[in-house]
Motif scaffolding. Structure first.
Motif, short mmCIF file in Angstrom:
data_model
loop_
_atom_site.label_atom_id
_atom_site.label_comp_id
_atom_site.label_asym_id
_atom_site.label_seq_id
_atom_site.Cartn_x
_atom_site.Cartn_y
_atom_site.Cartn_z
N LEU A 246 0.85 -1.19 0.00
CA LEU A 246 0.00 0.00 0.00
C LEU A 246 0.89 1.24 0.00
N THR B 252 0.27 5.38 -0.52
CA THR B 252 -0.64 6.48 -0.81
C THR B 252 0.06 7.58 -1.61
N ASN B 253 1.37 7.38 -1.90
CA ASN B 253 2.09 8.25 -2.82
C ASN B 253 2.25 7.62 -4.20
N ILE B 254 1.44 6.61 -4.49
CA ILE B 254 1.52 5.95 -5.79
C ILE B 254 1.36 6.99 -6.91
N ASN B 255 2.14 6.84 -7.96
CA ASN B 255 2.08 7.80 -9.07
C ASN B 255 2.65 7.14 -10.33
N TYR B 256 2.59 7.86 -11.43
CA TYR B 256 2.97 7.26 -12.71
C TYR B 256 4.49 7.03 -12.81
N TYR C 93 -9.07 -1.63 2.01
CA TYR C 93 -8.81 -1.71 3.45
C TYR C 93 -9.75 -0.77 4.18
N LEU D 175 -11.18 2.04 1.42
CA LEU D 175 -10.32 2.68 0.43
C LEU D 175 -9.58 1.59 -0.35
N PRO D 176 -9.07 1.92 -1.55
CA PRO D 176 -8.33 0.90 -2.32
C PRO D 176 -7.14 0.36 -1.52
N GLY D 177 -6.96 -0.95 -1.53
CA GLY D 177 -5.92 -1.59 -0.73
C GLY D 177 -4.64 -1.88 -1.51
N GLY E 155 -3.57 -4.48 -2.93
CA GLY E 155 -3.78 -5.21 -4.18
C GLY E 155 -4.10 -4.26 -5.32
N ALA E 156 -4.78 -3.17 -5.00
CA ALA E 156 -5.10 -2.17 -6.02
C ALA E 156 -3.85 -1.41 -6.45
N ILE E 157 -2.89 -1.27 -5.53
CA ILE E 157 -1.66 -0.53 -5.85
C ILE E 157 -0.76 -1.36 -6.77
#
Lengths: 325, 325
Positions: A183, A185-189, A216, A223-225, A227-229
């Protein structure tokens, strides 16, 4: 002693009872009486808890959770906390227990970030000159550091950016031997693109995920967990990562390496069928589902019930408070 | 006239030849001679082109592409450009053609952002008081605006952020009736989380994707595509979006609404089996695969060849330059 179904079936001897027991094997036992909970306490020495949705929701304790943990400790039960939360190291996760007033020791806490770090250092034995590209947060970096694993990405400001990503300006590090995704929360392209380059261009680069939770429970909703990341990489690569956390047995292997317990006398308590309960079943543990988290009544009863059937069901972990101290 | 396989099979009359033709139905015809290319030109009036990987790579033209397009126009062929690129509106995509010196008119260009906007306004007929939550870029917003569809998200600075997302500070807009997801290099956890809230909490909210490309060819290599951007939502929701772009027939329906063409005399030219070629086949068009983009020789020959078999294969669109002007 009450007549339990699966968990306590050995006490049913006659042949019609045996048939009844086989039927009950397909059902969960609903716990409700003091005797039910006393029987559970007698049968299990090691109690493994999922946390979010079982002991608390976000920052709110589940009513009675602390009392029940105290009860277990007073009865000399071994208590372990097994969480897929990969955003916190065990040390900082301990802070969450402290903040909520729940007694816990770091060596009782097993998180998927820790298990992932142990997997990299001790199972795939990533050579010391190799690195992990991290899609994840500080807790994951701390656990990798503790295990002596080098890493890049993660919380590096150069990777926590919405600036356009350009392959022309990207230097592929040939020493990246694994991508570990949790997980973030700073995921980006930029992170997605760099991880994709390592996984497609560095020969043998291993694709790992701390866990596969699709969502989760935040305090106010889902919110997306994790697995979504990792999903963008799964989709772009057309392949799934090796997953470390529940329901994968890797997490249990990690616990086994540190703690002695008898699976037959161990109870896994969780709120999710496809992570917690399946994890217990995969590891030969007994399982108790609580309905204070993700799983709803409709998912365990009726025509659309899941094929994952816990041994026991109770509304809330707080229900065990009925046992006299 | 050369003996072609599937595309030109009607000219083979005898019974052994018919059997041969049936066999050839399972194979692509490799084009190589002047006569091959002349026959192609005779057979098809409408030529639909994928762009990236067919006419150019990022900012580099494919050798001979402009000459071949000029040739087609000089022979009075209808030329259309059918792209899954959803980051640009048709108007701004026209700018890309201009910059590369490729003649094109806005009404010859069909992009998945445009098709998605038409789908929202004219197919699902989203009521005027409803809005679309956009995971996508300026081009998608421009096309929605042109079709009179209200939207939020997208390039809004409040949504292009790596600041932590909190449900406590989020106001669910009850008028969001669709989430439209395309390639978005500003993808982040706030956008994922907001879209997830709309899709789980607004009754009837429709999940749409401009296209499902797993990757896209940047100038210097592959990067995660629009399918990877919608993947977190697919994973968190456990369901797939309605996809608008190739290979879905929605894109062709959109073209049919604007242009007259006979599918039997139309050739779809592309570099991707599972988007371009499948799109042509789904729409009853003939198909030409070029090997200047995603698809490699190994994917169309040998034991691991794809089950998607184009009618014709040539190395590059530039090969058609051998036809005398």
């Amino acid at each position: 002693m009450p007549k339990f179904g699966k968990g306590f079936g050995t006490e049913i001897a006659s042949s019609p009872a045996r048939r009844c027991e086989q039927f009950l094997d397909l059902m969960s036992v609903r716990l409700s009486s003091v005797a039910d909970y006393e029987a559970l306490l007698d049968k299990y020495d090691t109690w493994m808890f999922d946390c979010d949705g079982v002991l608390w929701h976000g920052d709110r304790l589940i009513d009675g959770a602390v009392d029940v943990l105290d009860l277990l400790r007073s009865r000399k039960k071994k208590v372990l906390f097994v969480t897929n939360n990969a955003t916190k190291s065990r040390k900082s996760y301990k802070g969450k227990f402290d903040q909520l007033g729940v007694e816990a020791h770091v060596d009782e806490i097993y998180g998927s970030a820790y298990a992932a770090a142990v997997y990299v250092s001790s199972v795939i034995k990533l050579p010391k000159d190799k690195k992990v590209y991290v899609i994840g947060m500080k807790g994951m970096e701390e656990e990798l550091h503790e295990e002596g694993v080098s890493f890049l990405g993660g919380t590096d400001p150069a990777d926590c950016t919405l600036e356009p990503f350009s392959l022309a300006n990207f230097n592929l590090d040939p020493d990246v031997g694994a991508v570990l995704c949790g997980l973030d929360t700073n995921i980006n392209y930029t992170k997605m693109s760099k991880a994709f380059q390592y996984l497609t261009r560095n020969p043998g680069c291993v694709f790992l995920a701390t866990n596969e939770d699709s969502t989760y429970p935040a305090g106010d909703g889902l919110l997306p967990g994790a697995g979504a990341i990792s999903a963008p990489l799964r989709y772009a690569l057309g392949k799934d990562p090796v997953s470390i956390g529940k329901p994968a047995s890797t997490m249990l292997d990690c616990i086994k390496a540190k703690v002695n317990f008898d699976p037959k006398r161990t109870l896994m308590i969780g709120d999710r069928l496809n992570t917690d309960i399946l994890f217990g079943q995969n590891g030969g543990l007994s399982t108790l589902l609580v309905l204070t988290g993700i799983t709803t009544e409709a998912e365990i009863t009726g025509p659309n019930a899941s094929s994952i059937v816990p041994d026991f069901v109770t509304q809330s972990i707080g229900d065990l408070r009925v046992i006299p101290r």
